[in-house]
Design a protein around this motif. Structure first.
Motif, PDB file in Angstrom:
ATOM      1  N   GLY A  95      54.130  29.754  49.622  1.00 17.24           N
ATOM      2  CA  GLY A  95      53.132  29.571  50.662  1.00 17.24           C
ATOM      3  C   GLY A  95      52.075  28.594  50.218  1.00 17.24           C
ATOM      4  N   THR A  96      50.978  28.540  50.951  1.00 17.39           N
ATOM      5  CA  THR A  96      49.909  27.600  50.621  1.00 17.39           C
ATOM      6  C   THR A  96      48.549  28.250  50.788  1.00 17.39           C
ATOM      7  N   GLY A  97      47.592  27.772  49.971  1.00 14.63           N
ATOM      8  CA  GLY A  97      46.187  28.027  50.221  1.00 14.63           C
ATOM      9  C   GLY A  97      45.547  29.193  49.523  1.00 14.63           C
ATOM     10  N   ALA A  98      46.276  30.069  48.870  1.00 14.74           N
ATOM     11  CA  ALA A  98      45.656  31.242  48.258  1.00 14.74           C
ATOM     12  C   ALA A  98      44.884  30.849  47.005  1.00 14.74           C
ATOM     13  N   VAL A  99      43.666  31.394  46.885  1.00 14.16           N
ATOM     14  CA  VAL A  99      42.825  31.129  45.715  1.00 14.16           C
ATOM     15  C   VAL A  99      42.279  32.462  45.208  1.00 14.16           C
ATOM     16  N   ILE A 100      42.512  32.726  43.926  1.00 12.62           N
ATOM     17  CA  ILE A 100      42.077  33.975  43.301  1.00 12.62           C
ATOM     18  C   ILE A 100      41.061  33.661  42.215  1.00 12.62           C
ATOM     19  N   ASP A 101      39.944  34.389  42.214  1.00 13.39           N
ATOM     20  CA  ASP A 101      38.923  34.225  41.182  1.00 13.39           C
ATOM     21  C   ASP A 101      38.997  35.380  40.188  1.00 13.39           C
ATOM     22  N   PRO A 102      39.006  35.061  38.890  1.00  8.46           N
ATOM     23  CA  PRO A 102      39.048  36.107  37.859  1.00  8.46           C
ATOM     24  C   PRO A 102      37.642  36.604  37.525  1.00  8.46           C
ATOM     25  N   ILE A 103      37.539  37.874  37.115  1.00 10.84           N
ATOM     26  CA  ILE A 103      36.284  38.469  36.660  1.00 10.84           C
ATOM     27  C   ILE A 103      36.478  38.901  35.211  1.00 10.84           C
ATOM     28  N   ILE A 104      35.611  38.401  34.317  1.00  6.80           N
ATOM     29  CA  ILE A 104      35.699  38.703  32.886  1.00  6.80           C
ATOM     30  C   ILE A 104      34.550  39.622  32.486  1.00  6.80           C
TER      31      ILE A 104
ATOM     32  N   GLN B  64      40.385  45.445  49.506  1.00  6.27           N
ATOM     33  CA  GLN B  64      39.894  45.328  48.132  1.00  6.27           C
ATOM     34  C   GLN B  64      39.068  46.554  47.804  1.00  6.27           C
ATOM     35  N   GLN B  65      39.408  47.187  46.710  1.00  6.88           N
ATOM     36  CA  GLN B  65      38.671  48.349  46.221  1.00  6.88           C
ATOM     37  C   GLN B  65      37.409  47.881  45.505  1.00  6.88           C
ATOM     38  N   ALA B  66      36.291  48.529  45.768  1.00  9.19           N
ATOM     39  CA  ALA B  66      35.048  48.182  45.067  1.00  9.19           C
ATOM     40  C   ALA B  66      35.150  48.591  43.603  1.00  9.19           C
ATOM     41  N   ARG B  67      34.652  47.724  42.740  1.00  6.70           N
ATOM     42  CA  ARG B  67      34.695  48.009  41.298  1.00  6.70           C
ATOM     43  C   ARG B  67      33.388  47.592  40.654  1.00  6.70           C
ATOM     44  N   ASP B  68      33.063  48.260  39.552  1.00  3.54           N
ATOM     45  CA  ASP B  68      31.838  47.898  38.832  1.00  3.54           C
ATOM     46  C   ASP B  68      32.100  46.701  37.927  1.00  3.54           C
ATOM     47  N   ALA B  69      31.078  46.330  37.158  1.00  2.00           N
ATOM     48  CA  ALA B  69      31.175  45.123  36.331  1.00  2.00           C
ATOM     49  C   ALA B  69      32.274  45.224  35.291  1.00  2.00           C
ATOM     50  N   ASN B  70      32.676  46.428  34.927  1.00  2.00           N
ATOM     51  CA  ASN B  70      33.728  46.609  33.935  1.00  2.00           C
ATOM     52  C   ASN B  70      35.110  46.771  34.568  1.00  2.00           C
ATOM     53  N   GLY B  71      35.174  46.654  35.890  1.00  2.00           N
ATOM     54  CA  GLY B  71      36.463  46.742  36.569  1.00  2.00           C
ATOM     55  C   GLY B  71      36.876  48.149  36.945  1.00  2.00           C
ATOM     56  N   SER B  72      35.985  49.134  36.774  1.00  2.00           N
ATOM     57  CA  SER B  72      36.322  50.519  37.121  1.00  2.00           C
ATOM     58  C   SER B  72      36.056  50.765  38.605  1.00  2.00           C
ATOM     59  N   PRO B  73      36.955  51.465  39.310  1.00  2.00           N
ATOM     60  CA  PRO B  73      36.764  51.722  40.747  1.00  2.00           C
ATOM     61  C   PRO B  73      35.519  52.554  41.001  1.00  2.00           C
ATOM     62  N   ILE B  74      34.856  52.291  42.130  1.00  2.00           N
ATOM     63  CA  ILE B  74      33.704  53.078  42.527  1.00  2.00           C
ATOM     64  C   ILE B  74      33.973  53.686  43.906  1.00  2.00           C
ATOM     65  N   ASN B  75      33.196  54.672  44.257  1.00  2.14           N
ATOM     66  CA  ASN B  75      33.401  55.384  45.515  1.00  2.14           C
ATOM     67  C   ASN B  75      32.856  54.604  46.696  1.00  2.14           C
ATOM     68  N   SER B  76      33.435  54.882  47.847  1.00  4.96           N
ATOM     69  CA  SER B  76      32.990  54.243  49.081  1.00  4.96           C
ATOM     70  C   SER B  76      31.762  54.965  49.622  1.00  4.96           C
ATOM     71  N   SER B  77      30.758  54.202  50.054  1.00  2.75           N
ATOM     72  CA  SER B  77      29.538  54.799  50.593  1.00  2.75           C
ATOM     73  C   SER B  77      29.146  54.220  51.943  1.00  2.75           C
TER      74      SER B  77
ATOM     75  N   VAL C 297      39.035  41.841  33.892  1.00  3.96           N
ATOM     76  CA  VAL C 297      38.885  43.190  34.444  1.00  3.96           C
ATOM     77  C   VAL C 297      39.142  43.250  35.949  1.00  3.96           C
ATOM     78  N   ASN C 298      39.144  42.084  36.617  1.00  5.67           N
ATOM     79  CA  ASN C 298      39.347  42.117  38.061  1.00  5.67           C
ATOM     80  C   ASN C 298      39.814  40.761  38.567  1.00  5.67           C
ATOM     81  N   LEU C 299      40.491  40.771  39.693  1.00  8.84           N
ATOM     82  CA  LEU C 299      40.935  39.553  40.374  1.00  8.84           C
ATOM     83  C   LEU C 299      40.583  39.696  41.856  1.00  8.84           C
ATOM     84  N   LYS C 300      39.849  38.693  42.391  1.00 10.94           N
ATOM     85  CA  LYS C 300      39.403  38.770  43.771  1.00 10.94           C
ATOM     86  C   LYS C 300      39.793  37.515  44.536  1.00 10.94           C
ATOM     87  N   VAL C 301      40.121  37.709  45.814  1.00  8.17           N
ATOM     88  CA  VAL C 301      40.335  36.561  46.694  1.00  8.17           C
ATOM     89  C   VAL C 301      38.992  35.854  46.863  1.00  8.17           C
TER      90      VAL C 301
END
Length: 477
Positions: free
Chosen positions: A226-235, A114-127, A241-245
């Motif tokens: 398959g079974t069991g996958a759950v995705i949470d949306p980010i608004i 999973q790529q890190a993203r800010d609150a608006n869904g824009s990718p951020i750099n790895s630190s 703006v984002n979808l996360k496991v």
């Protein structure tokens, strides 16, 4: 009409190459050659796929060493603070500009889930460098990236197959891991294989613009076999703006809480197909797609996980290698891969007289008597008579008697010099040094035999007795 070659057939071709390499009656050699400059400025020439290119490489060949080591490899990707990394994506073709895997400072390899993203869904750099978690459990670093360990590169494999551009990758089977000779890295990788879950959801991606009008968090359904996958949306800003496991109540990416899920991760398992449906939340138009991992599970085979379509052959040349490799001021400009070369021509040679020594030399030995002056290398010597005039390029002056009366030269002939014989002729060099050819003996390996599989033209590489060349030959499909 359009067509593609899949990663699977590339792997199949390379596995067939490795099987041939391991055959009892087959020997592969790394060869070096071409003493003379490419042109007056010694500008490296880009090789072409032609019979003439192959023939020229053969006649300019000097020395060869048997190759005993090979590995699948992938483009090297060092983790670096401030860099941006892609998440693994089953829609990637080849290697993305932002790589989805990294090697850390401990030579441990991780895949980005999973790529890190800010609150608006824009990718951020790895630190934060991914480290530890070598059981293969996905984990989140403080910068928001999610990683999974897949394997380590031990010191021995690094010395053979880690270069500035490539790094090794391998599959460890159960027999290798259980062997008394198994390395810690092999045992570690096999444990990751054992813990891999087939058909897991690696992540999810928003498609389109994210819709509009969302005043609350919508519901996301994962529909598939398959079974069991759950995705949470980010608004944010009334759009998706984002979808996360989903994580569990303890923030654990395994998703083992609540207890009713047992050991089933929120990534689910056994998916071969899946899609996303976004509903509710007061908005419209939000869409997304599921990213599925390898069918057998991420970590089950790093060759597949990292999409390797290349292999590396390694040979280390240590000094003169019992006299088969030239020293002094000698240089080489070509590296070759040759399969099953033959011993030099003889009256009784057959096509199964394969050269089998660990190292060999292809250059001709020209012994001179009555030498006048000091003969040097990297020049063309010419016969003083005959038609056409015999010529040869001097790769090295192999030996000179104390009084300078006799000498032995290691030479080769090519299109520039022609291929006229020297037997019994007097020769001279550009500085008017002279001598008479008393014998002319062909090298021990026939460079015109065997299958020439690879040619790499390079800038001049100087050799010395203290020098060790680490020849890494990469075949990229």
């Amino acid at each position: 009409m359009s067509a593609i070659v899949t990663d699977k057939i590339k792997k199949l071709f390379l596995e067939d190459l490795f099987a041939d390499f391991d055959s009892a009656n087959v020997r592969y050699y790394a060869a070096i050659g071409r003493s003379e400059q490419w042109d007056e400025n010694d500008t490296t020439v880009v090789p072409t796929v032609s019979d003439r290119t192959e023939r020229d490489a053969r006649v300019n060949m000097q020395s060869m060493k048997n190759i005993t080591d090979k590995s699948f490899v992938v483009p090297r990707s060092n983790w670096a603070s401030g860099a941006q990394y892609s998440a693994y994506d089953d829609n990637h073709a080849g290697y993305p500009i932002q790589p989805y895997y990294v090697m850390n400072s401990n030579q441990e390899v991780y895949i980005c889930y999973q790529q890190a993203r800010d609150a608006n869904g824009s990718p951020i750099n790895s630190s934060v460098q991914p480290t530890g978690n070598t059981n293969g459990t996905p984990f989140e670093t403080a910068d928001g990236y999610v990683w999974k360990f897949v394997y380590s590169i031990g010191a021995l494999r690094a010395s053979k197959f880690l270069s500035s551009s490539y790094m090794p990758v391998q599959f460890v089977d159960s027999d290798e891991a259980a062997s008394a000779d198994a390395t810690a890295e092999q045992v570690e990788q096999r444990a990751v294989f054992t813990n891999a879950k087939p058909g897991q959801v690696i992540g999810a991606e928003v498609t389109g613009t994210g819709g509009s009008g969302y005043t609350s968090t919508p519901t996301v359904q994962v529909i598939g076999d398959g079974t069991g996958a759950v995705i949470d949306p980010i608004i944010s800003g009334n759009r998706l703006v984002n979808l996360k496991v989903r994580k569990d109540s303890d923030g654990n990416l395994l998703g083992t809480n609540p207890a009713s899920r047992g050991a089933l991760s929120y990534r689910g398992q056994n998916y071969k197909r899946a899609n996303i449906i976004v509903s509710g939340g007061g908005g419209v138009g939000a869409t997304g797609r599921i990213v599925l991992g390898p069918e057998k599970g991420m970590g089950s085979d790093p060759i597949d996980d990292l999409k390797s379509g290349a292999c590396m052959f390694n040979a280390k040349i240590d000094g003169a290698e019992d006299g088969d490799f030239l020293l002094g001021n000698n240089t080489f400009r070509q590296v070759m891969l040759i399969r099953n070369p033959l011993v030099r021509d003889s009256a009784n040679r057959v096509e199964t007289d394969f050269f089998s020594d660990a190292t060999g030399n292809t250059l001709d030995r020209m012994t001179l008597t009555g030498v006048n002056g000091t003969l040097t290398e990297d020049v063309i010597v010419s016969a003083q008579s005959g038609s056409p005039i015999a010529k040869a390029y001097v790769d090295t002056v192999d030996s000179v008697s104390p009084n300078g009366a006799n000498a032995r030269l290691l030479v080769h002939q090519n299109e520039t010099t022609g291929f006229s014989p020297f037997d019994g002729l007097s020769i001279t060099d550009p500085s008017s040094n002279t001598g008479t050819v008393s014998s002319y003996i062909r090298g021990e390996v026939d460079p015109l035999s065997g299958e020439l599989l690879y040619i790499d033209n390079r800038a001049a590489v100087d050799r010395s007795s203290e020098q060790t060349e680490d020849l890494k030959i990469v075949i990229q499909l």
